[in-house]
Design a protein around this motif. Sequence first.
Motif, PDB file in Angstrom:
ATOM      1  N   ASP A   1       0.822  -1.180   0.042  1.00 48.98           N
ATOM      2  CA  ASP A   1       0.081   0.160   0.024  1.00 48.98           C
ATOM      3  C   ASP A   1       1.013   1.404  -0.090  1.00 48.98           C
ATOM      4  OD1 ASP A   1      -2.194  -1.594   0.135  1.00 48.98           O
ATOM      5  OD2 ASP A   1      -2.582  -1.400   2.314  1.00 48.98           O
TER       6      ASP A   1
ATOM      7  N   GLY B   1       2.269   1.936  -3.685  1.00 49.79           N
ATOM      8  CA  GLY B   1       1.544   1.903  -4.466  1.00 49.79           C
ATOM      9  C   GLY B   1       1.315   0.511  -5.407  1.00 49.79           C
TER      10      GLY B   1
ATOM     11  N   LYS C   1      -0.657  -2.570  -6.024  1.00 45.27           N
ATOM     12  CA  LYS C   1      -2.133  -2.817  -5.835  1.00 45.27           C
ATOM     13  C   LYS C   1      -2.082  -4.593  -5.507  1.00 45.27           C
ATOM     14  CE  LYS C   1      -3.670   1.005  -5.747  1.00 45.27           C
ATOM     15  NZ  LYS C   1      -4.118   1.673  -4.330  1.00 45.27           N
TER      16      LYS C   1
ATOM     17  N   LYS D   1      -2.972   6.794 -12.129  1.00 43.74           N
ATOM     18  CA  LYS D   1      -2.508   5.862 -10.937  1.00 43.74           C
ATOM     19  C   LYS D   1      -3.005   6.772  -9.716  1.00 43.74           C
ATOM     20  CE  LYS D   1       0.844   3.867  -8.437  1.00 43.74           C
ATOM     21  NZ  LYS D   1       0.718   2.546  -8.096  1.00 43.74           N
ATOM     22  N   MET D   2      -2.965   8.159  -9.799  1.00 42.38           N
ATOM     23  CA  MET D   2      -3.141   8.929  -8.736  1.00 42.38           C
ATOM     24  C   MET D   2      -4.507   8.920  -8.641  1.00 42.38           C
ATOM     25  SD  MET D   2      -0.286  11.705  -9.049  1.00 42.38           S
ATOM     26  CE  MET D   2      -0.687  12.745  -7.464  1.00 42.38           C
TER      27      MET D   2
ATOM     28  N   GLU E   1      -6.111   5.649  -7.099  1.00 43.85           N
ATOM     29  CA  GLU E   1      -5.505   5.533  -5.531  1.00 43.85           C
ATOM     30  C   GLU E   1      -6.481   6.337  -5.051  1.00 43.85           C
ATOM     31  OE1 GLU E   1      -1.465   6.363  -5.283  1.00 43.85           O
ATOM     32  OE2 GLU E   1      -0.804   4.424  -5.776  1.00 43.85           O
TER      33      GLU E   1
ATOM     34  N   LYS F   1      -8.802   4.732  -1.926  1.00 43.63           N
ATOM     35  CA  LYS F   1      -8.060   5.071  -0.414  1.00 43.63           C
ATOM     36  C   LYS F   1      -9.172   4.799   0.456  1.00 43.63           C
ATOM     37  CE  LYS F   1      -4.931   8.070   1.515  1.00 43.63           C
ATOM     38  NZ  LYS F   1      -4.304   9.664   1.626  1.00 43.63           N
TER      39      LYS F   1
ATOM     40  N   ARG G   1       5.237   6.689   4.470  1.00 43.32           N
ATOM     41  CA  ARG G   1       5.636   6.941   3.148  1.00 43.32           C
ATOM     42  C   ARG G   1       7.024   8.125   3.024  1.00 43.32           C
ATOM     43  NH1 ARG G   1       2.556   6.266  -1.417  1.00 43.32           N
ATOM     44  NH2 ARG G   1       0.678   6.251  -0.104  1.00 43.32           N
TER      45      ARG G   1
END
Length: 479
Positions: A112, A115, A117, A423-424, A427, A431, A443
């Motif tokens: 996680d 990033g 999955k 991707k962002m 996410e 989330k 992170r």
Amino acid sequence: MISSMYNSIQHFNEFGVKKIENEIKNFMEGNKNIVGLILALQKILFELGRDIITEVLENMDEYLRNSGVRKKKWEIVRKDKNRILTSFGIVTYERTYFKPKMGGKRHHLVDDMVGIKPHEKMSEDVIINAVDEAAESSYRKAGEKASYMNEISKQAVMDKIHNLDFTTTETKKHKKKDIKTLYIEADEDHVHLQQKGINKSKYNIAMPKIVYVHEGIDAEKSSKSRKRLKNVKYFGGMYENTEKLWLEAADYIDKQYNMNYVEKIYISGDGASWIRQGVKWIEKSKFVLDGYHLKKCIITATAHLNNEIIRQELKDAVDWPDREEVKKVFKEILSLTENKTKKGAVKRAEQYILNNWDGIEIRAEEGIGIIGCSTEGHVSHIFSSRLSSRPKGWSKIGVGKMSKLLIYKGNGGKVYDLVMAQKMKREKEEKEQIQDELIKEARSIANRYNDTWDIRPTAIVRGEKTGLYNEIRAIMGRI
């Protein structure tokens, strides 16, 4: 005891450097050419890349296992191995499976954090490589070049192309320009679709559209052999309703240019109804029949006669322009044409010119302000070289996505930005609130790993608790 974060670098310092020295020695002694040296160094350095990624992920996982706040919120279930394809090749690492003490979904928390999955088999860098290559060559070649030593199937590449999301791309806002004359050129490509079923038709084609806005010829970047357009912006793809395409172009013009200052906008094309439709959507615009299709039409009407005089008469009548003279010349051409099929082609050419007479008159009246239409060249540059110039069968969704990708790249867009924005977005949508705090703080571990390159590998001792280790523990303690 936690192993040193720097084992991979230390190992490379002790053994990898020696391998490099040997390869250089072999090269200098003449045993290998430059290609051999490059490939040998690539193999050694990519191996180091895989080792570093494995070590970073496993050490991050170890920090999570030892985190005090993790022990309060999450329980350890087990350790699992994972394999993920990267540009360096396949990376294999172990990570812990956690379950929340208060109930909820179980997670590999380190995945996680970085990033990755669940069930994801390749990292975004591989996807970026594949998409970039697919836009230039083929799905098969893209699969071969996506990762070092490991290729992915053309089906996997196609799936990635089909799943691209172009809604994440937006036009950057700038101070509006004061430009008196703008140019819009439009055309379409003809792409063969896959033939399915017993009722196969040779006319089974898709026609992606292209519209581009520009400010005329760029004198500084142009040469005698090649004209370049100034500040080109492309729009296009597969559209069931071309009103949406024209609205995109109109919205761009409104955001980029001061319409109170703009005097004229010329929309140039072959006269198709969807191109003429642009005049309704673009303020201060006029339709112009482009020179390429007009010239092509004149040649079609006269080529079979092999008579330069009558061809020049038709050209002069069109350039003047004199509608009645055009009719007169076509009447003469038909009288000299015996073949029935050729007569039909001549009649269609005449009808084409007369149907687009308004666009021809604009060319004559405002010729000084109208630059040559270059849609055929741009269609070839953006679409045809990938979609229609080589024999292949596309799916409709494939044509749609690939044409959008080609438009995106034609505008200077980077595949990296496209894939990472997607991707962002994903996410953000996926989330989960329960792990927000933990992931947000942890992170920062990844950011601090850059510090490792400032530490001499020889100063690292196995089992040493480095400053980085202690710093991360402090971060985890504050969560």
